[in-house]
Design a protein around this motif. Structure first.
Motif, mmCIF file in Angstrom:
data_model
loop_
_atom_site.group_PDB
_atom_site.id
_atom_site.type_symbol
_atom_site.label_atom_id
_atom_site.label_comp_id
_atom_site.label_asym_id
_atom_site.label_seq_id
_atom_site.Cartn_x
_atom_site.Cartn_y
_atom_site.Cartn_z
ATOM 1 N N ILE A 323 0.865 -1.183 0.000
ATOM 2 C CA ILE A 323 0.000 0.000 0.000
ATOM 3 C C ILE A 323 0.898 1.229 0.000
ATOM 4 N N VAL A 324 0.815 2.020 -1.053
ATOM 5 C CA VAL A 324 1.675 3.188 -1.231
ATOM 6 C C VAL A 324 0.876 4.445 -0.879
ATOM 7 N N PHE A 325 1.392 5.251 0.042
ATOM 8 C CA PHE A 325 0.705 6.474 0.447
ATOM 9 C C PHE A 325 1.734 7.475 0.943
ATOM 10 N N ASP A 326 1.300 8.721 1.073
ATOM 11 C CA ASP A 326 2.176 9.791 1.542
ATOM 12 C C ASP A 326 2.016 9.911 3.056
ATOM 13 N N GLU A 327 2.967 9.373 3.782
ATOM 14 C CA GLU A 327 2.868 9.358 5.240
ATOM 15 C C GLU A 327 2.898 10.765 5.822
ATOM 16 N N GLU A 328 3.631 11.672 5.199
ATOM 17 C CA GLU A 328 3.707 13.048 5.700
ATOM 18 C C GLU A 328 2.372 13.756 5.529
ATOM 19 N N VAL A 329 1.777 13.645 4.340
ATOM 20 C CA VAL A 329 0.491 14.301 4.080
ATOM 21 C C VAL A 329 -0.604 13.722 4.971
ATOM 22 N N MET A 330 -0.538 12.409 5.259
ATOM 23 C CA MET A 330 -1.610 11.744 5.991
ATOM 24 C C MET A 330 -1.276 11.520 7.462
ATOM 25 N N LYS A 331 -0.321 12.273 7.995
ATOM 26 C CA LYS A 331 0.098 12.053 9.383
ATOM 27 C C LYS A 331 -0.991 12.402 10.395
ATOM 28 N N ALA A 332 -1.950 13.229 10.011
ATOM 29 C CA ALA A 332 -3.033 13.589 10.925
ATOM 30 C C ALA A 332 -4.268 12.713 10.737
ATOM 31 N N CYS A 333 -4.171 11.664 9.922
ATOM 32 C CA CYS A 333 -5.309 10.776 9.664
ATOM 33 C C CYS A 333 -5.324 9.625 10.671
ATOM 34 N N TYR A 334 -6.479 9.415 11.291
ATOM 35 C CA TYR A 334 -6.667 8.330 12.251
ATOM 36 C C TYR A 334 -7.936 7.574 11.877
ATOM 37 N N LEU A 335 -8.017 6.323 12.315
ATOM 38 C CA LEU A 335 -9.194 5.514 11.994
ATOM 39 C C LEU A 335 -9.750 4.864 13.253
ATOM 40 N N THR A 336 -11.058 4.995 13.419
ATOM 41 C CA THR A 336 -11.789 4.258 14.442
ATOM 42 C C THR A 336 -12.846 3.442 13.730
ATOM 43 N N ALA A 337 -12.652 2.152 13.678
ATOM 44 C CA ALA A 337 -13.582 1.287 12.942
ATOM 45 C C ALA A 337 -13.283 -0.165 13.282
ATOM 46 N N SER A 338 -14.285 -1.000 13.078
ATOM 47 C CA SER A 338 -14.129 -2.445 13.244
ATOM 48 C C SER A 338 -14.344 -3.099 11.890
ATOM 49 N N LEU A 339 -13.291 -3.651 11.347
ATOM 50 C CA LEU A 339 -13.333 -4.285 10.037
ATOM 51 C C LEU A 339 -13.054 -5.769 10.236
ATOM 52 N N GLU A 340 -14.050 -6.591 9.989
ATOM 53 C CA GLU A 340 -13.881 -8.004 10.307
ATOM 54 C C GLU A 340 -13.903 -8.886 9.063
ATOM 55 N N ASP A 341 -15.095 -9.174 8.558
ATOM 56 C CA ASP A 341 -15.238 -10.166 7.499
ATOM 57 C C ASP A 341 -15.313 -9.568 6.099
ATOM 58 N N GLU A 342 -15.208 -8.257 5.982
ATOM 59 C CA GLU A 342 -15.323 -7.655 4.660
ATOM 60 C C GLU A 342 -14.135 -8.043 3.775
ATOM 61 N N PRO A 343 -14.358 -8.206 2.479
ATOM 62 C CA PRO A 343 -13.234 -8.392 1.561
ATOM 63 C C PRO A 343 -12.311 -7.172 1.608
ATOM 64 N N LEU A 344 -11.079 -7.347 1.137
ATOM 65 C CA LEU A 344 -10.081 -6.275 1.221
ATOM 66 C C LEU A 344 -10.581 -4.988 0.591
ATOM 67 N N PHE A 345 -11.161 -5.052 -0.594
ATOM 68 C CA PHE A 345 -11.545 -3.824 -1.280
ATOM 69 C C PHE A 345 -12.691 -3.112 -0.563
ATOM 70 N N GLU A 346 -13.547 -3.868 0.115
ATOM 71 C CA GLU A 346 -14.581 -3.216 0.924
ATOM 72 C C GLU A 346 -13.947 -2.542 2.140
ATOM 73 N N LYS A 347 -12.946 -3.169 2.715
ATOM 74 C CA LYS A 347 -12.224 -2.523 3.816
ATOM 75 C C LYS A 347 -11.630 -1.200 3.352
ATOM 76 N N LEU A 348 -10.996 -1.213 2.179
ATOM 77 C CA LEU A 348 -10.384 0.015 1.652
ATOM 78 C C LEU A 348 -11.435 1.075 1.350
ATOM 79 N N ASP A 349 -12.584 0.666 0.839
ATOM 80 C CA ASP A 349 -13.669 1.620 0.594
ATOM 81 C C ASP A 349 -14.088 2.307 1.894
ATOM 82 N N LEU A 350 -14.269 1.518 2.944
ATOM 83 C CA LEU A 350 -14.688 2.072 4.230
ATOM 84 C C LEU A 350 -13.629 3.011 4.799
ATOM 85 N N ILE A 351 -12.373 2.608 4.716
ATOM 86 C CA ILE A 351 -11.286 3.442 5.247
ATOM 87 C C ILE A 351 -11.212 4.761 4.488
#
Length: 376
Positions: A323-351
């Protein structure tokens, strides 16, 4: 057909057709681009800038250590913008450093990801004549006797090979192989679809020949599909690593001699689709990426104000996908979520919906595009 008139130099530099023309002097691509230049004489500057950028990127990638597939995300940004702007100003690429604009990060990351593709092409070129290489053609070229198995049933047929490997041959499929695998290599010839679980033996690599594409493994599990209608070949990896390369005699001979994985290397959850009629090979992720291991307990995909870098690192480890991303640009991004049985692409959609970002696939990588999360 691509509308190259609207391309930026950075986009043209990563175009496979342009690379085959400028880096490898491919006859078919050379003819196309010479015609295109006659029809678009006002785009000479675009061609020149793209070629300068391509050459410089080629040199940059060649200077990396052999085991370093990608530089850091911040270096990706800086390098691409620096090179592109230095070309615009007709300065030497080492003359200046420029701050990279976040909106261009997706392009920057894409360029460096694509470097791996054309560098592999440079070291293991795909020299293939257009046309169809059939199963019967391949088998007819083999001098030693072969055993052939045809699946005339409506379910998969399990074939146990003499080396301990197994093949699940799908209906209407045919496969041929020499009895006992004499010599220093193991070779099978396939038409149709089959799933392989290859017994590991680094000293005796395993080859699958299908419609002009050769799949080489040392020990892994993967599937190969050949399509009769358009002669395409698809290779999908479940575990381990495989390499694929076009089956012209010179390349096959080289691969047999070195006993290493060359060509384009695929890892779990990656696939390629190869078309022998137009010599195109496309690398991507499989439609439904699977977890690398099935743990006794559920994978911990529960996050509570977790830095996005840690979230992506968890997904990378679980699926084996970069997964390629800009860590500096996204340093203020945080996630609160529960991702369990979703396929990978659904996880990415939610994130991405949560942090106001978007993603795309490129060369079996996930590229995250984001303006940051300061306002969230």
């Amino acid at each position: 057909m691509q509308d190259y008139r609207n391309f930026e130099p950075e986009e043209l530099a990563i175009d496979p057709s342009f690379q085959r023309w400028k880096l490898f002097n491919d006859p078919t691509e050379s003819e196309f681009w010479k015609t295109w230049m006659v029809q678009n004489p006002d785009k000479e500057e675009l061609i020149d800038k793209a070629y300068q950028l391509l050459n410089t990127l080629n040199e940059v990638y060649a200077g990396l250590p052999a085991d370093q597939a990608l530089v850091s995300d911040r270096e990706v940004q800086t390098e691409i913008q620096r090179l592109s702007q230095s070309i615009d100003s007709q300065a030497k690429p080492v003359a200046k450093w420029y701050q990279f604009a976040p909106l261009r990060y997706g392009m920057a990351a894409s360029i460096v990801v694509m470097l791996g593709v054309f560098w592999q092409y440079a070291t293991h070129p795909f020299s293939v004549k257009k046309g169809n290489v059939t199963y019967d053609d391949l088998v007819a070229q083999v001098s030693k006797p072969l055993l052939e198995v045809t699946n005339t049933t409506s379910t998969s047929r399990l074939i146990n090979l003499p080396d301990g490997s197994t093949i699940a041959l799908k209906p209407k499929g045919r496969i041929s192989y020499p009895d006992g695998f004499p010599g220093t290599i193991r070779e099978v010839y396939l038409v149709g679809e089959a799933f392989f679980e290859v017994h590991k033996d680094p000293a005796k690599p395993f080859y699958v020949y299908a419609n002009g594409l050769v799949t080489k493994v040392l020990g892994t599990s993967f599937s190969v599909q050949t399509f009769e209608t358009n002669r395409q070949v698809k290779v999908m990896v479940r575990t381990g690593k495989v390499s694929v390369f076009a089956g012209n005699q010179a390349t096959v001979t080289q691969q047999k001699e070195d006993y290493k994985l060359g060509g384009i290397v695929l890892t779990p959850n990656q696939q390629i689709v190869f078309s022998p009629t137009d010599t195109r090979i496309i690398k991507s992720l499989v439609a439904q990426p699977a977890l690398l291991e099935k743990p006794a307990q559920k994978q911990p995909f529960s996050f509570k104000r977790t830095p996005i870098a840690e979230v992506f690192a968890t997904l990378e480890k679980a699926y084996g996908i970069r997964i390629v991303f800009d860590e500096e640009v996204m340093k203020a991004c945080y996630l609160t979520a529960s991702l369990e049985d979703e396929p990978l692409f659904e996880k990415l959609d939610l994130i991405c919906n949560t942090i106001n970002a978007r993603y795309e696939q490129l060369d079996a990588h996930i590229i995250i595009n984001s303006k940051g999360c300061e306002s969230l």
